[in-house]
Design a protein around this motif. Structure first.
Motif, short mmCIF file in Angstrom:
data_model
loop_
_atom_site.label_atom_id
_atom_site.label_comp_id
_atom_site.label_asym_id
_atom_site.label_seq_id
_atom_site.Cartn_x
_atom_site.Cartn_y
_atom_site.Cartn_z
N THR A 33 0.93 -1.29 -0.09
CA THR A 33 -0.10 0.05 0.01
C THR A 33 0.83 1.28 -0.17
O THR A 33 1.75 1.59 0.88
CB THR A 33 -0.90 0.06 1.16
OG1 THR A 33 -1.72 -1.11 1.30
CG2 THR A 33 -1.80 1.13 1.25
N LEU A 34 0.50 2.09 -0.93
CA LEU A 34 1.30 3.42 -1.11
C LEU A 34 0.58 4.50 -1.21
O LEU A 34 -0.18 4.61 -1.99
CB LEU A 34 2.16 3.36 -2.53
CG LEU A 34 3.12 2.25 -2.65
CD1 LEU A 34 3.74 2.41 -4.04
CD2 LEU A 34 4.27 2.14 -1.64
N PRO A 35 0.39 5.08 0.09
CA PRO A 35 -0.56 6.12 0.38
C PRO A 35 -0.29 7.42 -0.26
O PRO A 35 0.04 8.25 0.37
CB PRO A 35 -0.59 6.13 1.80
CG PRO A 35 0.66 5.82 2.27
CD PRO A 35 1.23 4.95 1.27
N ASP A 36 -0.70 7.60 -1.38
CA ASP A 36 -0.41 8.82 -2.34
C ASP A 36 -1.41 8.99 -3.23
O ASP A 36 -1.74 7.81 -3.99
CB ASP A 36 1.09 8.86 -2.83
CG ASP A 36 1.34 10.05 -3.47
OD1 ASP A 36 0.78 10.48 -4.26
OD2 ASP A 36 2.29 10.79 -2.86
N ARG A 37 -1.73 10.10 -3.48
CA ARG A 37 -3.15 10.37 -4.52
C ARG A 37 -2.57 10.10 -5.83
O ARG A 37 -3.54 9.70 -6.72
CB ARG A 37 -3.83 11.74 -4.17
CG ARG A 37 -4.45 11.91 -3.10
CD ARG A 37 -5.10 13.10 -3.21
NE ARG A 37 -4.33 14.30 -2.91
CZ ARG A 37 -4.67 15.61 -3.15
NH1 ARG A 37 -5.99 15.85 -3.36
NH2 ARG A 37 -3.64 16.34 -3.16
N GLN A 38 -1.37 10.12 -6.05
CA GLN A 38 -0.95 9.99 -7.52
C GLN A 38 -0.97 8.36 -7.91
O GLN A 38 -0.70 7.99 -9.02
CB GLN A 38 0.40 10.74 -7.79
CG GLN A 38 0.32 12.12 -7.68
CD GLN A 38 1.78 12.60 -7.57
OE1 GLN A 38 2.92 12.11 -7.62
NE2 GLN A 38 1.81 13.91 -7.99
N PHE A 89 7.29 6.94 -5.96
CA PHE A 89 7.87 5.59 -5.17
C PHE A 89 8.68 4.94 -6.02
O PHE A 89 8.51 4.94 -7.33
CB PHE A 89 6.64 4.84 -4.94
CG PHE A 89 5.72 5.45 -3.70
CD1 PHE A 89 6.10 5.26 -2.52
CD2 PHE A 89 4.76 6.32 -4.30
CE1 PHE A 89 5.22 5.94 -1.39
CE2 PHE A 89 3.91 6.99 -3.20
CZ PHE A 89 4.21 6.85 -1.92
N LYS A 90 9.89 4.45 -5.72
CA LYS A 90 10.83 3.69 -6.44
C LYS A 90 10.95 2.27 -5.62
O LYS A 90 11.40 2.38 -4.62
CB LYS A 90 12.04 4.29 -7.03
CG LYS A 90 11.72 5.67 -7.76
CD LYS A 90 13.11 6.27 -8.22
CE LYS A 90 12.65 7.56 -9.04
NZ LYS A 90 13.99 8.12 -9.35
N LEU A 91 10.84 1.15 -6.43
CA LEU A 91 11.19 -0.03 -5.75
C LEU A 91 12.41 -0.71 -6.63
O LEU A 91 12.41 -0.72 -7.68
CB LEU A 91 9.91 -0.91 -5.69
CG LEU A 91 8.73 -0.34 -5.05
CD1 LEU A 91 7.71 -0.14 -6.09
CD2 LEU A 91 8.24 -1.28 -3.80
N ALA A 92 13.07 -1.41 -5.84
CA ALA A 92 14.32 -2.39 -6.72
C ALA A 92 13.81 -3.78 -6.58
O ALA A 92 13.33 -4.52 -5.59
CB ALA A 92 15.64 -2.27 -5.87
N ALA A 145 6.32 12.82 3.83
CA ALA A 145 5.49 12.74 2.47
C ALA A 145 5.87 11.89 1.55
O ALA A 145 5.13 11.38 0.77
CB ALA A 145 5.20 14.17 2.01
N GLY A 146 6.84 11.17 1.69
CA GLY A 146 7.12 9.83 0.73
C GLY A 146 7.13 10.43 -0.80
O GLY A 146 6.88 9.49 -1.75
N GLY A 147 7.60 11.54 -1.03
CA GLY A 147 7.59 12.25 -2.61
C GLY A 147 6.25 12.85 -2.91
O GLY A 147 6.38 13.37 -3.87
N GLY A 148 5.21 12.74 -2.16
CA GLY A 148 3.87 13.58 -2.30
C GLY A 148 4.21 14.93 -2.14
O GLY A 148 5.14 15.30 -1.64
N VAL A 149 3.16 15.84 -2.52
CA VAL A 149 3.37 17.19 -2.33
C VAL A 149 2.81 17.62 -1.06
O VAL A 149 1.98 17.32 -0.57
CB VAL A 149 2.45 17.75 -3.71
CG1 VAL A 149 2.44 19.30 -3.47
CG2 VAL A 149 2.71 17.51 -4.98
N VAL A 150 3.61 18.59 -0.44
CA VAL A 150 3.40 19.11 0.69
C VAL A 150 3.12 20.53 0.69
O VAL A 150 3.57 21.39 -0.11
CB VAL A 150 4.64 19.14 1.68
CG1 VAL A 150 4.35 19.63 2.88
CG2 VAL A 150 5.01 17.58 1.85
#
Length: 207
Positions: A33-38, A89-92, A145-150
């Motif tokens: 689960t990645l909680p971001d609107r994008q 979000f980036k995953l390896a 914010a994990g890369g989300g807009v603040v």
């Protein structure tokens, strides 16, 4: 396995199995689960097919990329591939036959935060002298914010909690962002970690 490189909870790992697809998305029912609107409610899935792990976009709005290339249909994953979900979000991907610490070690790449010690590293080098209190609060807010807009309102509440927001001008926020950018640039002048999202606020872009 998958290792989260960029986003909230960076460093977290998820094992992959051959008998059940792993679904990535914003919905709480997803395996990741990645909680971001994008991120779409069900954004992408990874599954075992034809002797290899495969990633497939599930019709997401903002796309899934592997090594910078947008996923169209199915893409076979190889050890060390980078999967990007939307923007933040980036995953390896680490192949089952590889040793994770040898295959994926980005501890010296990009920006890292130790919230307990309130220390910041860039490319393995600790920022010294440390950031000011307001600079650190701003960076921590962007990091969380994990890369989300603040938004600017969120920044004011996080950086200046002792005020009700009165007296904190947009110029004061912009000046703080500029000083933080300058401090980060001392350690990594070729990369801009703080991105301005016009009309919305700021977000953290990590390597």
């Amino acid at each position: 396995m998958l290792i989260l490189r960029q986003g909230r909870e960076a460093g977290r790992r998820w094992p992959l199995g051959k008998y059940r697809p792993l679904v990535i998305g914003r919905n709480d029912s997803c395996d990741i689960t990645l909680p971001d609107r994008q991120v779409s409610r069900q954004h992408a899935r990874i599954f075992w097919e034809g002797g290899a792990y495969v990633v497939e976009d599930l019709g997401s709005k903002n796309g899934t990329h592997v090594n910078g290339q947008r996923v169209q249909g199915k893409v076979v994953l190889r050890d060390g591939d980078e999967i990007q979900i939307a923007l933040g979000f980036k995953l390896a991907f680490v192949d089952a036959g590889a040793t994770a610490p040898l295959t994926f070690d980005d501890s010296r790449v990009g920006l890292r935060l130790d919230k307990d010690a309130r220390l910041v590293w860039i490319n393995g080098q600790v920022i010294d002298p440390p950031l000011s209190l307001h600079q650190y609060r701003l960076l921590e807010t962007l990091w969380d914010a994990g890369g989300g807009v603040v938004t600017r309102d969120t920044i004011v509440a996080a950086v200046w909690p002792e005020t009700s927001g009165d007296g904190v001008s947009e110029q004061a926020i912009d000046a703080l962002v500029r000083r933080l950018r300058e401090r980060l640039a001392e350690f990594d002048p070729e990369f801009s970690y703080i991105v301005t999202v016009r009309g919305h606020g700021f977000r953290l872009e990590n390597r």
